[in-house]
Design a protein around this motif. Structure first.
Motif, PDB file in Angstrom:
ATOM      1  N   LEU A 158       0.805  -1.257   0.219  1.00 11.91           N
ATOM      2  CA  LEU A 158      -0.218   0.084  -0.230  1.00 11.91           C
ATOM      3  C   LEU A 158       0.849   1.602  -0.224  1.00 11.91           C
ATOM      4  N   LEU A 159       1.665   0.996   0.370  1.00 12.16           N
ATOM      5  CA  LEU A 159       2.632   2.529   1.145  1.00 12.16           C
ATOM      6  C   LEU A 159       3.728   2.342  -0.411  1.00 12.16           C
ATOM      7  N   GLU A 175      -6.193   7.543   0.869  1.00 11.39           N
ATOM      8  CA  GLU A 175      -7.099   6.235   1.031  1.00 11.39           C
ATOM      9  C   GLU A 175      -5.918   5.323   1.700  1.00 11.39           C
ATOM     10  N   SER A 176      -4.655   4.758   0.789  1.00  6.56           N
ATOM     11  CA  SER A 176      -3.498   3.959   1.285  1.00  6.56           C
ATOM     12  C   SER A 176      -3.540   4.345   2.524  1.00  6.56           C
ATOM     13  N   ILE A 181      -2.214   2.416   8.170  1.00  8.00           N
ATOM     14  CA  ILE A 181      -2.512   2.798   9.907  1.00  8.00           C
ATOM     15  C   ILE A 181      -2.981   1.434  10.170  1.00  8.00           C
ATOM     16  N   ASP A 182      -4.187   0.842   9.758  1.00 10.21           N
ATOM     17  CA  ASP A 182      -5.412   0.105  10.758  1.00 10.21           C
ATOM     18  C   ASP A 182      -4.432  -1.000  10.133  1.00 10.21           C
ATOM     19  N   GLY A 230       3.098   3.162  11.557  1.00 11.00           N
ATOM     20  CA  GLY A 230       1.588   3.783  11.693  1.00 11.00           C
ATOM     21  C   GLY A 230       1.557   5.403  12.109  1.00 11.00           C
ATOM     22  N   VAL A 231       2.556   6.042  13.054  1.00 14.75           N
ATOM     23  CA  VAL A 231       2.836   7.456  13.378  1.00 14.75           C
ATOM     24  C   VAL A 231       3.146   8.267  12.988  1.00 14.75           C
ATOM     25  N   ASP A 232       4.487   7.322  11.985  1.00 10.05           N
ATOM     26  CA  ASP A 232       5.562   8.568  10.198  1.00 10.05           C
ATOM     27  C   ASP A 232       4.231   8.752   9.688  1.00 10.05           C
ATOM     28  N   ILE A 233       3.071   7.582   9.704  1.00  5.60           N
ATOM     29  CA  ILE A 233       1.931   7.930   8.269  1.00  5.60           C
ATOM     30  C   ILE A 233       1.362   8.697   8.660  1.00  5.60           C
TER      31      ILE A 233
END
Length: 472
Positions: A158-159, A175-176, A181-182, A230-233
């Protein structure tokens, strides 16, 4: 109970070592693959044929799918259906979720059945080619680990930036990013459950005999990696938002530093020495240094909002630290990519695309402004004051005398702050704020035992009684 066996790495097993894993946004330390086993040999005399066949069918499906998925772990295209019934990441995760409730029947209420089957998995980070243990909790632990690694691989897909419809530079859609994160939180939930609820079921002896892939430190580091990424995103999305304040961005950046620091603390002393293991350590080091560059940058911007000479001097020190950590992160990134298996960076996007341009430019600008605002002597005095304050906090009296004398010598010979050496910049940088960590793993609980076991309670109890009688 629960015998174990580790096969040396030079025994010529089924471990696969790719030479190049392509673009990496999310590091996945390989897939541990289960090896085929025959449940009927060990359980055929103790459980109904239908239940044994169901266990066998569910696990065989995983063996086949994982065997086909592992070689494609680093493909940057999205997985598509195959002749093997759609052996995709999502399908394999579903197969593992289907298997887990049935598998848990072997450990229900402390059943002795948990010790009757020898489970074998091929390792990736351990020196041993594979590890076999006669304990169903080892199988549960291996299943949770594989589920988490599959989610990491999904997040990586996704990333990876893709060419946008408007023809501009490749990017990752919002959206990605939200979906990733989820996924990170779900993967962290699997790993958190493994550490808190599965590892304690194994004896101390068995825990010491686990492959390093499943060592508590590695599992905790992977959980923290998921939260850190996740925090980075989240930070990247805050940077894109006109509503996010500097304070919000600094807090996210400082939290990211803590996640990566804790990840590094968990794996730095583990024997991760082979290809995947060494690369794992280098990835954590790279991301930790990168996070510090980000945090010092935003901390410097907030300090610069002050109206005093002291706050402006501290802002310059923070920004210079950010610039040095950014340079160090580029070296760490190169070391990671060059470590086998080889890898490469996707096109820059998100947080680091923004900061790789802003940090050098803003640091240079703030240094020039401060040089014009304040005299040469006052700048030196500010730096010396920071060094002395830091020394009082971090060093004994002997160390303090050495450190402050060293600071005086260095500062006395610099014409402007940009001439300060890298080590002095790190030592004199203002301390980062300490924020409580906000992002937590999803709460994951092991599923209830599959209802098919309820029909076999009486027979299962008879098995336990028979085993106890055999020991008398």
């Amino acid at each position: 109970m629960g015998c174990f066996l580790s096969t040396p790495a030079d025994s010529g097993g089924n471990r696969r070592r790719p030479g190049n894993i392509g673009e990496v946004s999310v590091f996945v330390p390989g897939f541990r693959i289960p090896k085929t086993l025959d449940f009927s040999q060990s359980l055929g005399d103790h459980l109904p044929k239908s239940l044994v066949e169901r266990l066998s069918a569910l696990r065989t499906r995983i063996v086949v799918m994982a065997g086909h998925e592992a070689p494609t772990i680093t493909r940057t295209r999205r997985k598509t259906a195959t002749q093997h019934g759609g052996s995709t990441l999502a399908d394999l995760i579903q197969a593992l979720e289907d298997y887990l409730p049935v598998l848990l029947g072997l450990v229900k209420d402390g059943s002795q059945l948990q010790h009757m089957v020898q489970f074998v998995w091929v390792n990736q980070e351990d020196d041993a080619e594979e590890t076999a243990m006669s304990n169903a909790w080892y199988e549960v632990l291996s299943v949770l680990h594989l589920m988490a690694m599959l989610l990491f691989s999904q997040a990586n897909l996704l990333l990876l930036p893709r060419t946008s419809s408007d023809g501009y530079q490749p990017k990752v859609s919002e959206e990605s990013r939200r979906a990733s994160i989820d996924i990170f939180l779900k993967a962290a939930g699997y790993l958190d459950c493994a550490v808190k609820h599965v590892l304690p079921q194994l004896s101390s002896e068995l825990r010491r005999s686990l492959p390093v892939d499943l060592a508590e430190g590695v599992l905790r580091a992977l959980c923290l990696q998921a939260l850190g990424q996740g925090v980075d995103i989240q930070l990247g999305m805050a940077i894109d938002s006109t509503k996010a304040t500097l304070a919000v961005k600094r807090r996210l950046a400082c939290e990211m530093v803590k996640y990566w620091q804790q990840a590094q603390d968990n794996i730095m002393n583990l024997p991760l020495t082979n290809g995947w293991g060494e690369k794992h350590k280098l990835f954590v080091k790279w991301k930790y240094v990168e996070a510090k560059a980000t945090a010092y940058y935003y901390h410097g911007l907030i300090l610069d909002e002050g109206n005093t000479e002291k706050s402006h001097g501290m802002a310059v020190a923070a920004l210079q630290a950010a610039d040095e950590y950014l340079k160090e992160s580029k070296r760490a990134c190169e070391a990671f990519n060059m470590a086998p298996p080889l890898s490469r960076n996707p096109p820059l996007w998100g947080t680091m695309k923004y900061l790789s341009e802003k940090i050098p430019r803003d640091t240079s600008s703030k240094v020039r402004i401060n040089r014009d605002l304040y005299s040469h002597e006052s700048v030196i005095e500010s730096i010396q004051s920071q060094a002395r304050a830091r020394a009082r906090l971090d060093y004994t009296q002997v160390g303090f005398e050495y450190f402050t004398s060293r600071a005086r010598v260095v500062c006395a010979h610099i014409p402007i702050p940009t001439s300060i050496g890298e080590s002095v910049i790190m030592e004199t940088a203002p301390q980062l704020p300490d924020f409580a960590l906000a992002l937590k793993p999803d709460e994951y609980q092991l599923p209830p035992v599959d209802p098919s076991w309820n029909d076999n309670i009486t027979k299962g109890q008879n098995v336990i009684n028979q085993l106890k009688n055999d020991r008398k």
